[in-house]
Design a protein around this motif. Sequence first.
Motif, PDB file in Angstrom:
ATOM      1  N   VAL A  48     126.300  24.019  17.841  1.00  0.00           N
ATOM      2  CA  VAL A  48     125.440  24.526  16.589  1.00  0.00           C
ATOM      3  C   VAL A  48     124.748  22.928  16.779  1.00  0.00           C
ATOM      4  CG1 VAL A  48     124.609  24.607  14.476  1.00  0.00           C
ATOM      5  CG2 VAL A  48     126.565  25.817  15.853  1.00  0.00           C
ATOM      6  N   HIS A  49     123.570  22.600  17.193  1.00  0.00           N
ATOM      7  CA  HIS A  49     123.069  21.365  17.006  1.00  0.00           C
ATOM      8  C   HIS A  49     121.692  21.330  15.811  1.00  0.00           C
ATOM      9  CE1 HIS A  49     125.168  19.717  20.493  1.00  0.00           C
ATOM     10  NE2 HIS A  49     124.503  21.313  21.016  1.00  0.00           N
ATOM     11  N   HIS A  50     121.784  20.157  15.791  1.00  0.00           N
ATOM     12  CA  HIS A  50     120.964  19.725  14.418  1.00  0.00           C
ATOM     13  C   HIS A  50     119.259  18.301  15.143  1.00  0.00           C
ATOM     14  CE1 HIS A  50     122.434  22.205  11.369  1.00  0.00           C
ATOM     15  NE2 HIS A  50     123.634  21.926  11.827  1.00  0.00           N
ATOM     16  N   ARG A  51     118.238  19.249  14.319  1.00  0.00           N
ATOM     17  CA  ARG A  51     117.414  18.131  14.603  1.00  0.00           C
ATOM     18  C   ARG A  51     116.869  17.753  13.826  1.00  0.00           C
ATOM     19  NH1 ARG A  51     111.941  19.372  15.353  1.00  0.00           N
ATOM     20  NH2 ARG A  51     112.268  21.192  14.350  1.00  0.00           N
ATOM     21  N   ASP A  52     116.629  16.688  14.028  1.00  0.00           N
ATOM     22  CA  ASP A  52     115.998  16.223  12.369  1.00  0.00           C
ATOM     23  C   ASP A  52     114.358  15.474  12.870  1.00  0.00           C
ATOM     24  OD1 ASP A  52     119.102  14.936  11.450  1.00  0.00           O
ATOM     25  OD2 ASP A  52     118.378  13.525  12.481  1.00  0.00           O
ATOM     26  N   ALA A  53     113.824  15.435  12.036  1.00  0.00           N
ATOM     27  CA  ALA A  53     112.546  15.384  11.577  1.00  0.00           C
ATOM     28  C   ALA A  53     111.716  14.215  12.556  1.00  0.00           C
ATOM     29  CB  ALA A  53     111.758  15.672  10.625  1.00  0.00           C
ATOM     30  N   GLU A  54     111.121  14.350  13.873  1.00  0.00           N
ATOM     31  CA  GLU A  54     110.709  13.856  15.125  1.00  0.00           C
ATOM     32  C   GLU A  54     109.419  12.607  13.883  1.00  0.00           C
ATOM     33  OE1 GLU A  54     110.481  15.116  18.406  1.00  0.00           O
ATOM     34  OE2 GLU A  54     112.732  15.906  18.304  1.00  0.00           O
ATOM     35  N   ALA A  55     109.341  11.962  14.226  1.00  0.00           N
ATOM     36  CA  ALA A  55     108.156  10.622  13.456  1.00  0.00           C
ATOM     37  C   ALA A  55     107.148  11.561  15.182  1.00  0.00           C
ATOM     38  CB  ALA A  55     108.209   9.898  13.895  1.00  0.00           C
ATOM     39  N   TYR A  56     105.919  12.014  13.959  1.00  0.00           N
ATOM     40  CA  TYR A  56     105.079  12.529  14.998  1.00  0.00           C
ATOM     41  C   TYR A  56     103.471  11.870  14.964  1.00  0.00           C
ATOM     42  CZ  TYR A  56     101.263  16.268  16.463  1.00  0.00           C
ATOM     43  OH  TYR A  56     100.012  15.933  17.253  1.00  0.00           O
ATOM     44  N   ALA A  57     102.688  11.416  16.089  1.00  0.00           N
ATOM     45  CA  ALA A  57     101.425  10.821  15.950  1.00  0.00           C
ATOM     46  C   ALA A  57     100.392  11.869  17.252  1.00  0.00           C
ATOM     47  CB  ALA A  57     101.263   9.144  16.641  1.00  0.00           C
ATOM     48  N   ALA A  58      99.563  12.299  16.198  1.00  0.00           N
ATOM     49  CA  ALA A  58      98.264  13.336  17.112  1.00  0.00           C
ATOM     50  C   ALA A  58      97.698  11.908  18.280  1.00  0.00           C
ATOM     51  CB  ALA A  58      97.718  13.826  16.101  1.00  0.00           C
ATOM     52  N   PRO A  59      97.989  12.931  19.464  1.00  0.00           N
ATOM     53  CA  PRO A  59      97.258  11.931  21.061  1.00  0.00           C
ATOM     54  C   PRO A  59      96.245  12.317  20.792  1.00  0.00           C
ATOM     55  CG  PRO A  59      98.507  14.718  21.420  1.00  0.00           C
ATOM     56  CD  PRO A  59      99.010  14.098  19.965  1.00  0.00           C
ATOM     57  N   LYS A  60      95.445  11.047  20.733  1.00  0.00           N
ATOM     58  CA  LYS A  60      93.817  11.328  20.691  1.00  0.00           C
ATOM     59  C   LYS A  60      93.361  12.431  21.337  1.00  0.00           C
ATOM     60  CE  LYS A  60      89.594   8.605  22.023  1.00  0.00           C
ATOM     61  NZ  LYS A  60      89.538   7.409  22.939  1.00  0.00           N
ATOM     62  N   GLY A  61      92.871  13.541  20.134  1.00  0.00           N
ATOM     63  CA  GLY A  61      91.932  14.793  21.103  1.00  0.00           C
ATOM     64  C   GLY A  61      92.660  15.937  20.632  1.00  0.00           C
ATOM     65  N   ALA A  62      93.278  15.726  20.087  1.00  0.00           N
ATOM     66  CA  ALA A  62      94.619  16.773  19.270  1.00  0.00           C
ATOM     67  C   ALA A  62      93.765  17.612  18.817  1.00  0.00           C
ATOM     68  CB  ALA A  62      95.640  15.974  19.176  1.00  0.00           C
ATOM     69  N   LYS A  63      93.652  16.728  17.160  1.00  0.00           N
ATOM     70  CA  LYS A  63      92.592  17.871  16.109  1.00  0.00           C
ATOM     71  C   LYS A  63      91.319  18.001  16.607  1.00  0.00           C
ATOM     72  CE  LYS A  63      95.146  14.073  12.940  1.00  0.00           C
ATOM     73  NZ  LYS A  63      95.114  13.076  11.983  1.00  0.00           N
ATOM     74  N   ALA A  64      90.614  16.828  17.585  1.00  0.00           N
ATOM     75  CA  ALA A  64      89.451  17.540  17.320  1.00  0.00           C
ATOM     76  C   ALA A  64      89.232  18.920  18.008  1.00  0.00           C
ATOM     77  CB  ALA A  64      88.971  16.655  18.917  1.00  0.00           C
ATOM     78  N   SER A  65      90.201  18.908  19.571  1.00  0.00           N
ATOM     79  CA  SER A  65      90.651  20.032  20.237  1.00  0.00           C
ATOM     80  C   SER A  65      90.731  21.520  19.177  1.00  0.00           C
ATOM     81  CB  SER A  65      92.105  20.205  21.251  1.00  0.00           C
ATOM     82  OG  SER A  65      92.971  20.054  20.745  1.00  0.00           O
ATOM     83  N   VAL A  66      91.820  21.204  17.987  1.00  0.00           N
ATOM     84  CA  VAL A  66      91.945  22.359  17.088  1.00  0.00           C
ATOM     85  C   VAL A  66      90.902  22.798  16.333  1.00  0.00           C
ATOM     86  CG1 VAL A  66      93.002  22.877  15.098  1.00  0.00           C
ATOM     87  CG2 VAL A  66      94.442  21.396  16.163  1.00  0.00           C
ATOM     88  N   VAL A  67      89.644  22.187  15.736  1.00  0.00           N
ATOM     89  CA  VAL A  67      88.669  21.920  15.421  1.00  0.00           C
ATOM     90  C   VAL A  67      87.657  22.368  15.751  1.00  0.00           C
ATOM     91  CG1 VAL A  67      86.623  20.630  13.967  1.00  0.00           C
ATOM     92  CG2 VAL A  67      88.522  19.782  14.252  1.00  0.00           C
ATOM     93  N   ILE A  68      87.361  22.649  17.454  1.00  0.00           N
ATOM     94  CA  ILE A  68      86.523  22.507  18.046  1.00  0.00           C
ATOM     95  C   ILE A  68      87.179  24.134  18.196  1.00  0.00           C
ATOM     96  CG2 ILE A  68      86.025  22.506  20.529  1.00  0.00           C
ATOM     97  CD1 ILE A  68      86.080  19.888  20.439  1.00  0.00           C
TER      98      ILE A  68
END
Length: 455
Positions: free
Chosen positions: A231-251
């Motif tokens: 059994v392994h635990h995964r800590d919350a990882e730092a996330y930085a949205a790549p360029k265009g990621a948010k735009a793709s969701v909006v589109i």
Amino acid sequence: MMVWIHLLVVLLAIFLGARLGGIGIGFAGGLGVIVLGLLGAKVRTFYVDGTSVKLDIPVDVVTIIMAVIAAIAAMQVAGGLDYLVHLADVILRKNPKHLMFLAPIITYLMTWMAGTGHTAFSTMPVITEVAKENNIRPARPLSIAVVASQIAITASPISAAVVWLSTELGKPHGGQPPVDYLQILAVTFLATFPACMIVAALTLAWDKFVNKKSALEFDPVYQERKAAGLVHHRDAEAYAAPKGAKASVVIFLIGLVLVMLYSAAISDKLKWIANPPMPRDAAIIAIMLSIATIIVLVSKIRPADILNAPTFKSGMSASVCVLGVAWLGTTFVNTHIDTIKGAAGGLLQGHSWLLAVVLFFAASLLYSQAATAKALMPAAIALGVGNVGLVAAFAAVSALFVLPTYPTLLAAVEMDDTGSTRVGKAVFNHPFLVPGVLTVAFAVGLGYLFGAMIL
């Protein structure tokens, strides 16, 4: 006698496809069509009924799936799906006490937005990790989350199953008046979403008042795996949205809104556009392909990368499955429609809830909401089942959880390293069955309630 022989061929083809797994069920469907043709069935791709052309081969359903999947895959390559998963991670970690409700809400809404339940794959690791961190058996939230991702298809404005049903019911049929696209969406959403929440609440109540040792720490399999270091635990990882990621969701969201606005504008209820330039099916395909184009341009991704996206591969596999299985079912039904009418017409007209039972067991074998609807709903429409019964029973095409071999079920089992999401020695003793059956039952019941009010 021949009807039983043909039915046996259909069942054997489905059984073979289930054994092959994945895209194999579509291959086996094509094989079944050949055998039916050799045994005298009416095998055709389309036929003329009066002044309209009707399709036996599900070109309309398959093309919608392909267009929608292309747009989703483009969004995934642009990083949009990872961004949505990040948002889900933030929401779940901030509200772990509400995991049982938030998990199905997230998977339901992602499926509702995308028109495919394959989006649930990306959220399962997050649900599992938050459950482990809070001494909750991951099987509890995972089971209802998977079911929610499946039943949300019947309420999604861009799912092939909903678009096909709205097209069939959008014109007079079997003595029934037409049903508007927006009416179908209203009934199916009001039926399926509350059903998921009711089952989540019942699960919590069961664990609190009946099963007092429901916490993860009391699971012997978990204790064994934990002691073995599995059994392994995964800590919350730092996330930085790549360029265009948010735009793709909006589109993509803009495309979804455009589909709904156009469908409303050409509906018989509103009639904002008197002479629409294209029907709803064509509009959805064109809009989704356009959305994919805009995402590629704005996010500056390589179109070739879309072909390797997991959602693209799974979506194209689903297209082939629908193609083979729906053609097989439609060939059988159209060949024996008079016999079916004579045997089941009066029964279904008087007891329309039986349609939900038929769709439930068919979906458990066909592994596709669209294929199940395309294969069996035309017969129900021809038999004169009322609009309320047709729309209420529609939720039952989501019974993909009966056999523990559907991809999202298998993924949930594999991703839960605590071992709480497991399949027993008997085929049906797995954690998805009871929540799934209850969700479909509540959805069908609520479908009758809201259908009587809206339709």
